[in-house]
Design a protein around this motif. Structure first.
Motif, mmCIF file in Angstrom:
data_model
loop_
_atom_site.group_PDB
_atom_site.id
_atom_site.type_symbol
_atom_site.label_atom_id
_atom_site.label_comp_id
_atom_site.label_asym_id
_atom_site.label_seq_id
_atom_site.Cartn_x
_atom_site.Cartn_y
_atom_site.Cartn_z
ATOM 1 N N GLU A 146 -98.401 2.406 -3.347
ATOM 2 C CA GLU A 146 -97.723 1.467 -2.440
ATOM 3 C C GLU A 146 -96.847 0.475 -3.205
ATOM 4 N N GLN A 147 -97.383 -0.122 -4.250
ATOM 5 C CA GLN A 147 -96.627 -1.103 -5.015
ATOM 6 C C GLN A 147 -95.501 -0.452 -5.812
ATOM 7 N N VAL A 148 -95.757 0.727 -6.369
ATOM 8 C CA VAL A 148 -94.714 1.432 -7.120
ATOM 9 C C VAL A 148 -93.570 1.791 -6.179
ATOM 10 N N GLN A 149 -93.889 2.239 -4.983
ATOM 11 C CA GLN A 149 -92.836 2.579 -4.031
ATOM 12 C C GLN A 149 -92.010 1.350 -3.656
ATOM 13 N N GLN A 150 -92.646 0.183 -3.567
ATOM 14 C CA GLN A 150 -91.904 -1.062 -3.314
ATOM 15 C C GLN A 150 -90.907 -1.324 -4.439
ATOM 16 N N ILE A 151 -91.363 -1.143 -5.664
ATOM 17 C CA ILE A 151 -90.506 -1.365 -6.833
ATOM 18 C C ILE A 151 -89.352 -0.367 -6.834
ATOM 19 N N LEU A 152 -89.666 0.905 -6.636
ATOM 20 C CA LEU A 152 -88.629 1.938 -6.657
ATOM 21 C C LEU A 152 -87.595 1.715 -5.558
ATOM 22 N N ALA A 153 -88.054 1.296 -4.391
ATOM 23 C CA ALA A 153 -87.135 1.056 -3.280
ATOM 24 C C ALA A 153 -86.257 -0.165 -3.527
ATOM 25 N N ALA A 154 -86.771 -1.132 -4.274
ATOM 26 C CA ALA A 154 -86.039 -2.384 -4.492
ATOM 27 C C ALA A 154 -85.026 -2.309 -5.636
ATOM 28 N N LEU A 155 -85.254 -1.428 -6.590
ATOM 29 C CA LEU A 155 -84.337 -1.304 -7.720
ATOM 30 C C LEU A 155 -83.274 -0.264 -7.377
ATOM 31 N N PRO A 156 -82.030 -0.672 -7.244
ATOM 32 C CA PRO A 156 -80.972 0.265 -6.846
ATOM 33 C C PRO A 156 -80.909 1.484 -7.767
ATOM 34 N N GLY A 157 -80.999 2.662 -7.162
ATOM 35 C CA GLY A 157 -80.900 3.900 -7.916
ATOM 36 C C GLY A 157 -82.203 4.414 -8.497
ATOM 37 N N ALA A 158 -83.279 3.627 -8.415
ATOM 38 C CA ALA A 158 -84.539 4.025 -9.044
ATOM 39 C C ALA A 158 -85.119 5.289 -8.412
ATOM 40 N N GLU A 159 -85.086 5.380 -7.089
ATOM 41 C CA GLU A 159 -85.634 6.566 -6.433
ATOM 42 C C GLU A 159 -84.836 7.807 -6.815
ATOM 43 N N ASP A 160 -83.528 7.659 -6.969
ATOM 44 C CA ASP A 160 -82.690 8.789 -7.380
ATOM 45 C C ASP A 160 -83.046 9.253 -8.786
ATOM 46 N N VAL A 161 -83.342 8.305 -9.673
ATOM 47 C CA VAL A 161 -83.731 8.638 -11.052
ATOM 48 C C VAL A 161 -85.016 9.447 -11.045
ATOM 49 N N ILE A 162 -85.981 9.033 -10.245
ATOM 50 C CA ILE A 162 -87.264 9.738 -10.154
ATOM 51 C C ILE A 162 -87.048 11.159 -9.630
ATOM 52 N N GLU A 163 -86.273 11.280 -8.561
ATOM 53 C CA GLU A 163 -86.019 12.597 -7.973
ATOM 54 C C GLU A 163 -85.262 13.499 -8.940
ATOM 55 N N ALA A 164 -84.252 12.951 -9.608
ATOM 56 C CA ALA A 164 -83.439 13.750 -10.531
ATOM 57 C C ALA A 164 -84.251 14.233 -11.723
ATOM 58 N N ASP A 165 -85.282 13.475 -12.091
ATOM 59 C CA ASP A 165 -86.091 13.826 -13.248
ATOM 60 C C ASP A 165 -87.360 14.584 -12.853
ATOM 61 N N GLY A 166 -87.466 14.998 -11.620
ATOM 62 C CA GLY A 166 -88.618 15.785 -11.196
ATOM 63 C C GLY A 166 -89.834 14.974 -10.823
ATOM 64 N N ALA A 203 -86.927 -7.534 -13.855
ATOM 65 C CA ALA A 203 -85.992 -7.150 -12.793
ATOM 66 C C ALA A 203 -86.761 -6.767 -11.532
ATOM 67 N N ALA A 204 -87.863 -6.052 -11.702
ATOM 68 C CA ALA A 204 -88.688 -5.678 -10.548
ATOM 69 C C ALA A 204 -89.284 -6.914 -9.883
ATOM 70 N N ARG A 205 -89.765 -7.864 -10.690
ATOM 71 C CA ARG A 205 -90.314 -9.110 -10.124
ATOM 72 C C ARG A 205 -89.261 -9.860 -9.316
ATOM 73 N N GLU A 206 -88.030 -9.867 -9.804
ATOM 74 C CA GLU A 206 -86.948 -10.538 -9.084
ATOM 75 C C GLU A 206 -86.712 -9.903 -7.722
ATOM 76 N N GLN A 207 -86.961 -8.609 -7.612
ATOM 77 C CA GLN A 207 -86.690 -7.883 -6.362
ATOM 78 C C GLN A 207 -87.868 -7.876 -5.395
ATOM 79 N N VAL A 208 -89.087 -7.672 -5.905
ATOM 80 C CA VAL A 208 -90.242 -7.518 -5.019
ATOM 81 C C VAL A 208 -91.288 -8.613 -5.169
ATOM 82 N N GLY A 209 -91.125 -9.471 -6.152
ATOM 83 C CA GLY A 209 -92.088 -10.542 -6.365
ATOM 84 C C GLY A 209 -93.123 -10.175 -7.420
#
Length: 127
Positions: A37-57, A103-109
């Protein structure tokens, strides 16, 4: 993502390609090892992070899978090995990891990020 890559490259004193690779390694590590749950919050808040995860498998590469099988702090050791193989020394690993977590703290706390950091054996040693 490019803004984050530039920020991390500047702080750690590394090239943007190495910073991008390091971010990918760390995000995949968090995705594998952290509370979903918390990792998904971080990934959703950092622009492009979810794409990086998907692109890297999804962070399920050989070293990640090996670390997961071995359990304990081995996930962190596998990620550290990947980061040093990418050309980072320990000071740069710490700089990249700290800046990414900032950077993650700035986005999600701080609460969500600290929960992720505290839940992963060995991560506090890098920070």
């Amino acid at each position: 993502m490019e803004e984050l890559v530039g920020r991390i490259a500047r702080v750690a004193g590394i090239g943007e390609d190495v910073a991008r690779q390091a971010i990918t390694i760390i995000l995949n590590f968090l995705n594998r090892e952290g509370p979903s749950e918390q990792v998904q919050q971080i990934l959703a808040a950092l622009p492009g992070a979810e794409d990086v995860i998907e692109a890297d498998g999804g962070g399920r590469g050989f070293l990640g899978g090996l670390g997961g099988m071995l359990g304990g702090g081995m996930g962190a050791m596998a990620a550290l090995n990947e980061l040093t193989s990418a050309g980072l020394d320990m000071t740069q690993v710490q700089s990249v990891t700290r800046e990414l977590m900032d950077a993650a703290r700035e986005q999600v706390g701080a609460e969500a990020v600290d929960e992720v950091v505290n839940s992963i054996p060995g991560l506090n040693q890098v920070l």
